[in-house]
Design a protein around this motif. Structure first.
Motif, PDB file in Angstrom:
ATOM      1  N   GLU A 224       0.829  -1.206   0.000  1.00  0.00           N
ATOM      2  CA  GLU A 224       0.000   0.000   0.000  1.00  0.00           C
ATOM      3  C   GLU A 224       0.866   1.259   0.000  1.00  0.00           C
ATOM      4  OE1 GLU A 224      -2.704  -0.156   3.247  1.00  0.00           O
ATOM      5  OE2 GLU A 224      -3.655  -2.029   2.605  1.00  0.00           O
ATOM      6  N   ALA A 227       2.384   1.871  -3.428  1.00  0.00           N
ATOM      7  CA  ALA A 227       1.401   2.410  -4.366  1.00  0.00           C
ATOM      8  C   ALA A 227       1.199   3.906  -4.140  1.00  0.00           C
ATOM      9  CB  ALA A 227       0.073   1.660  -4.219  1.00  0.00           C
ATOM     10  N   LEU A 228       1.148   4.316  -2.887  1.00  0.00           N
ATOM     11  CA  LEU A 228       1.006   5.744  -2.586  1.00  0.00           C
ATOM     12  C   LEU A 228       2.242   6.524  -3.024  1.00  0.00           C
ATOM     13  CD1 LEU A 228      -0.603   5.475   0.972  1.00  0.00           C
ATOM     14  CD2 LEU A 228      -1.725   6.277  -1.118  1.00  0.00           C
ATOM     15  N   ALA A 230       4.283   5.693  -5.412  1.00  0.00           N
ATOM     16  CA  ALA A 230       4.314   5.734  -6.874  1.00  0.00           C
ATOM     17  C   ALA A 230       3.487   6.898  -7.410  1.00  0.00           C
ATOM     18  CB  ALA A 230       3.809   4.410  -7.443  1.00  0.00           C
ATOM     19  N   THR A 231       2.360   7.180  -6.759  1.00  0.00           N
ATOM     20  CA  THR A 231       1.532   8.320  -7.167  1.00  0.00           C
ATOM     21  C   THR A 231       2.297   9.628  -6.996  1.00  0.00           C
ATOM     22  OG1 THR A 231      -0.486   7.140  -6.547  1.00  0.00           O
ATOM     23  CG2 THR A 231      -0.624   9.543  -6.718  1.00  0.00           C
ATOM     24  N   GLU A 232       3.005   9.742  -5.877  1.00  0.00           N
ATOM     25  CA  GLU A 232       3.819  10.947  -5.649  1.00  0.00           C
ATOM     26  C   GLU A 232       4.931  11.051  -6.691  1.00  0.00           C
ATOM     27  OE1 GLU A 232       3.122  13.141  -3.445  1.00  0.00           O
ATOM     28  OE2 GLU A 232       1.729  12.131  -2.104  1.00  0.00           O
ATOM     29  N   ARG A 234       4.998   9.845  -9.753  1.00  0.00           N
ATOM     30  CA  ARG A 234       4.483  10.203 -11.080  1.00  0.00           C
ATOM     31  C   ARG A 234       4.261  11.708 -11.196  1.00  0.00           C
ATOM     32  NH1 ARG A 234       0.881   5.913  -9.770  1.00  0.00           N
ATOM     33  NH2 ARG A 234       1.627   3.920 -10.596  1.00  0.00           N
ATOM     34  N   GLY A 235       4.017  12.343 -10.060  1.00  0.00           N
ATOM     35  CA  GLY A 235       3.860  13.792 -10.051  1.00  0.00           C
ATOM     36  C   GLY A 235       5.168  14.534  -9.838  1.00  0.00           C
ATOM     37  N   ARG A 237       7.143  14.571  -7.385  1.00  0.00           N
ATOM     38  CA  ARG A 237       7.251  15.184  -6.064  1.00  0.00           C
ATOM     39  C   ARG A 237       8.470  14.634  -5.339  1.00  0.00           C
ATOM     40  NH1 ARG A 237       2.404  15.554  -1.543  1.00  0.00           N
ATOM     41  NH2 ARG A 237       3.402  17.157  -0.242  1.00  0.00           N
ATOM     42  N   ALA A 244       2.035   8.487   2.361  1.00  0.00           N
ATOM     43  CA  ALA A 244       2.843   7.352   1.893  1.00  0.00           C
ATOM     44  C   ALA A 244       3.881   6.964   2.936  1.00  0.00           C
ATOM     45  CB  ALA A 244       3.518   7.699   0.570  1.00  0.00           C
ATOM     46  N   GLU A 293       7.823   3.558 -15.182  1.00  0.00           N
ATOM     47  CA  GLU A 293       6.764   3.364 -14.201  1.00  0.00           C
ATOM     48  C   GLU A 293       7.456   3.018 -12.890  1.00  0.00           C
ATOM     49  OE1 GLU A 293       2.880   3.092 -12.638  1.00  0.00           O
ATOM     50  OE2 GLU A 293       3.704   3.983 -14.459  1.00  0.00           O
TER      51      GLU A 293
END
Length: 317
Positions: A224, A227-228, A230-232, A234-235, A237, A244, A293
């Motif tokens: 989990e 995954a959090l 990875a979102t950061e 992609r932006g 950050r 996260a 990715e």
């Protein structure tokens, strides 16, 4: 039409009408695919007019490279269903398509491997050939899975191991380019070589003495957190405290049945800093899987950097 008085054809006449050799007709007859209707007084084979259509069907099926056993099943079903196409033909064609697909994937992999050798500097070609030649044309990911089974906690539940392997073991592309073949060959070499200075796979600190429950809790929480993160990522950050990182720390704290405190975070930061690293594995995985990715390894590094920043243990720039 038959030219004989009994309406039957000799083997030579059947072969001529079908445009094949007598040897071919005899081969299918001897194999039971083309039954003869009778024998002449002199012992010669005789075939009915229906044999011509059957022989043409046999040739069509064999032209698709179907094995004799599959041809026999199709012909037997054809007789039972009065010439209507049935499941045997459908199954035979589907099976042949699967086989052909596997062969094409192997050929594409082999072509990319040869191009990888061709495109590197001449002095490097022998070493490159040995590297990519160690991988079969139908690449096997089992060595990668074995590597991770040695890395993960030994008592980790099978379901958790399977879930992690689905993420950590990259699947070779069906139509690879030379760089992807090289990346997989380097991965294969990396996980196949013995661990230096150790009788077994080096274990991260968090894995030592971890039981089934602890390891399941740890890796469920890490999944989990990754995954959090990875979102950061992609932006674009920078590593920083937040949801996260909290999930990342909580995964370790829950596995150890302790509280998430500033002292625990500092201790965890020091422990993670000295854990064995396999950054190269994740770099090669990223090359193999194509478009950038965040991999679990990259997410882990991002979270470790965020933890260092949060605890003030980050190295000065």
């Amino acid at each position: 039409m038959s030219t004989s008085h009994d309406g039957l054809w000799g083997i030579g006449e059947l072969a001529a009408r079908a445009g094949v050799s007598v040897k071919t007709v005899r081969f299918y007859s001897d194999g039971g695919l083309l039954p003869e209707a009778a024998r002449s007084a002199g012992g010669h084979r005789r075939y009915g007019p229906g044999s011509l259509e059957r022989l043409r069907m046999i040739r069509s099926l064999r032209a698709m490279d179907l094995p004799v056993s599959a041809v026999r099943r199709v012909l037997d079903e054809d007789e039972d269903t009065a010439g209507r196409a049935g499941g045997a033909l459908e199954d035979a064609v589907a099976g042949q398509l699967r086989t052909l697909g596997s062969q094409l994937r192997a050929l594409r992999w082999r072509e990319a491997a040869l191009r990888s050798v061709q495109e590197c500097p001449p002095a490097e070609r022998p070493a490159r050939l040995r590297l990519v030649g160690a991988v079969t044309s139908s690449p096997d990911t089992a060595p990668l899975a074995r590597f991770w089974r040695g890395w993960l906690p030994p008592r980790m539940p099978a379901r958790s191991v399977t879930a992690f392997l689905e993420v950590a073991v990259p699947q070779p592309p069906e139509d690879p380019d030379p760089g992807q073949v090289l990346a997989f060959a380097q991965l294969y070499a990396m996980v196949s070589r013995p661990c230096d200075g150790s009788a077994g796979q080096p274990q991260p600190h968090a894995h030592r003495d971890a039981g089934a429950r602890e390891s399941a809790v740890l890796y469920a929480g890490l999944a989990e957190a990754y995954a959090l993160a990875a979102t950061e990522m992609r932006g674009d950050r920078e590593p920083c405290p937040g949801e996260a990182l909290d999930g990342f720390v909580d995964a370790y704290a829950s596995a150890r049945t302790t509280a998430d405190t500033p002292d625990f975070r500092r201790t965890l930061s020091r422990q993670l800093a000295v854990d064995p690293r396999i950054d190269r594995y994740w770099e090669l995985t990223a090359e193999l899987t194509g478009p950038p990715e965040p991999t679990p390894g990259a997410a882990h590094d991002w979270l470790c950097a965020a933890l260092d920043a949060d605890t003030g243990t980050a190295l000065p720039a």
